[in-house]
Design an enzyme around this catalytic site. Structure first.
Site, mmCIF file in Angstrom:
data_model
loop_
_atom_site.group_PDB
_atom_site.id
_atom_site.type_symbol
_atom_site.label_atom_id
_atom_site.label_comp_id
_atom_site.label_asym_id
_atom_site.label_seq_id
_atom_site.Cartn_x
_atom_site.Cartn_y
_atom_site.Cartn_z
ATOM 1 N N GLU A 1 20.932 -4.665 1.859
ATOM 2 C CA GLU A 1 20.464 -3.327 2.259
ATOM 3 C C GLU A 1 18.939 -3.261 2.272
ATOM 4 O O GLU A 1 18.335 -2.645 3.153
ATOM 5 C CB GLU A 1 21.015 -2.272 1.300
ATOM 6 N N SER B 1 26.408 -0.151 -10.454
ATOM 7 C CA SER B 1 26.052 1.268 -10.376
ATOM 8 C C SER B 1 25.862 1.798 -11.786
ATOM 9 O O SER B 1 26.519 1.342 -12.712
ATOM 10 C CB SER B 1 27.168 2.029 -9.667
ATOM 11 N N LYS C 1 31.678 -0.538 -9.223
ATOM 12 C CA LYS C 1 30.852 -0.892 -8.067
ATOM 13 C C LYS C 1 30.174 -2.251 -8.183
ATOM 14 O O LYS C 1 29.738 -2.664 -9.254
ATOM 15 C CB LYS C 1 29.752 0.164 -7.867
ATOM 16 N N HIS D 1 32.396 -3.848 20.374
ATOM 17 C CA HIS D 1 32.521 -2.425 20.008
ATOM 18 C C HIS D 1 33.064 -2.263 18.590
ATOM 19 O O HIS D 1 33.708 -1.276 18.274
ATOM 20 C CB HIS D 1 33.437 -1.683 20.985
#
Ligand code: ARG
Length: 460
Positions: free
Chosen positions: A290, A277, A283, A156
């Site tokens: 992804e 970024s 970043k 979980h």
């Protein structure tokens, strides 16, 4: 360009129909397979006396020249051709004259394309399996470096019980091993020759189907000519297998994306496998992971496409089936790219053992071990479970951990606690005492690594 069937037609094809109908744009990648199939077919026609041996020789020689010229770039694929089969046959006939027109004896494009796709997928399955094996070795390397890296295992997404980073990533190795096994099975379904099925009802010529299959290194021939030209199960199975590979890569990507967040900080991706970024200077983004996660949806789309194309078509060949190729080629290209990049990404990432241990220390993931300690001292598990739960509640309230809780506090909850409780809740001990087959102990993890290495080296 004049069509092969203009004898039957009184009008030229509408130019937009030609583009709509044509598959050369995507099936030209099967030129090697198309030529190999034709070489085998012509050889068989010669040996069976269906065409003269000298004609067969001339055709085979012509086809081999076409192959050489396509590979060297001396011959370019004509984008106006209808498909790769028509293109090769036309070039052959232009080059060697009337003899070239004998190649298509006892054959249809329907059994020809079914063969070409099988040969093409056979080769790709081999390449995908090689990439999976590289990925498996990368995971084994990663595991070897992290056998002592204790971390929380989750259920979980809540910290549950201690494992090691090695054990964690070896779970993914098992998924990729199953993927590899699945591909080996699909290879067997694929490597069967449909040639000789003709358009659908085979042929009246005395062909030798076994011979063409043998010449092409195939393991057998299809048993029913109508099935031979309309079966694409092997192709759908391959896209399914690739979808599952992508599922596994996507789950692993999701872990990596979480792990390299500031909140987890479990791994750091190599600069070469991250992006920045355009506006936020701080970043460092896990774009590769992804994209792998995103491209998974695309491969599922290919699977849906092929299943939907097949579901409504009556026997035997229907032009709908031409849609099989873009779906399977896209699934193959996407999966290959993802496996390769993903392997390089995880092979170069840094595992932050300090952060893993920190996360393992703060989440009471040894509470089960604390309960098990009392069970070994004679308490029934359910009672031990309650004592351990109360201790955790006490620790949370007082900012303590089970590792640092004084013994007198322990004893307030049960007189069965002794000095040896610290040994029982020590995180490394919690991991290494799970010596059960398949568990996270060092000994079990070493065994798992050896198994992965062995399977990745085997040639089946
Ligand atoms: N380009 C076609 C395909 O990919 C080849 C088979 C054509 N057969 C036919 N009967 N029109 O399916």
């Amino acid at each position: 360009m004049a069509k092969m069937w203009d004898a039957r037609f009184s009008k030229e094809e509408n130019s937009r129909v030609n583009d709509f109908n044509s598959s050369i744009r995507f099936d030209s990648r099967m030129f090697r397979e198309d030529i190999a199939g034709s070489v085998a077919h012509a050889t068989m026609l010669g040996r069976c006396g269906i065409i003269e041996q000298s004609e067969a020789d001339r055709i085979v020689e012509g086809l081999k020249e076409i192959l050489r010229d396509l590979e060297s770039g001396a011959l370019a694929i004509d984008p106006e051709a209808e498909d790769i089969h028509m293109f090769v046959e036309e070039v052959l006939t232009n080059r060697i004259g009337d003899t070239g027109k004998r190649l298509h004896t006892a054959r249809s494009r329907n059994d020809q394309v079914a063969l070409d796709v099988r040969l093409y997928l056979r080769r790709e399955i081999g390449e995908i399996r090689a990439l999976l094996r590289e990925l498996l070795n990368t995971i084994a390397d990663l595991a070897e470096r992290t056998t002592g890296a204790v971390m929380p295992g989750y259920t979980h997404l809540q910290r549950a019980q201690p494992v090691t980073f090695a054990h964690y990533v070896l779970a993914y190795a098992r998924m990729f091993l199953r993927d590899d096994g699945r591909l080996a099975e699909i290879y067997k379904h694929t490597n069967i020759s449909p040639l000789g099925s003709g358009a659908l009802a085979s042929t009246t010529y005395p062909i030798d189907r076994m011979l063409t299959a043998e010449l092409l290194g195939m393991d057998g021939v299809t048993e029913n000519s109508m099935d031979g030209v309309s079966d694409r199960d092997f192709l759908a199975e391959l896209i399914f297998a690739l979808s599952l590979v992508m599922t596994h890569l996507s789950r692993f990507s999701e872990e990596i994306i979480l792990w390299c967040s500031g909140e987890f900080g479990f791994v750091e991706l190599d600069d070469a496998f991250s992006t920045g970024s355009s506006i936020m200077p701080q970043k460092k983004n896990p774009d590769i992971a992804e994209l792998v996660r995103g491209k998974t949806g695309r491969v599922y789309g290919d699977l849906t496409a092929i299943l939907t194309v097949l579901k409504g078509i009556p026997l035997a060949y229907n032009k709908d089936m031409q849609e099989d190729k873009e779906a399977v080629f896209d699934a193959i290209d996407t999966a290959k790219l993802c496996i390769e990049l993903f392997a390089s990404m995880i092979g170069t990432m840094t595992v932050r053992e300090d952060r893993l241990r920190q996360a393992a220390s703060g989440g009471f993931i040894n509470a089960t071990d604390c309960a098990d300690y009392l069970v070994k001292k004679g308490l029934p598990f359910r009672d031990a479970y309650r004592v351990s739960g109360r201790l955790v509640a006490y620790c949370i309230e007082n900012g303590k951990t089970l590792e640092t809780l004084p013994l007198d506090v322990y004893r307030q909850y049960s007189p069965l606690f002794g000095e040896d409780v610290y040994d029982a809740v020590d995180l490394d001990n919690c991991v290494n005492r799970r010596t059960v087959y398949g568990g996270p102990s060092l000994e079990s993890v070493r065994r798992q690594i050896a198994l992965v290495r062995k399977a990745a080296a085997e040639n089946e």
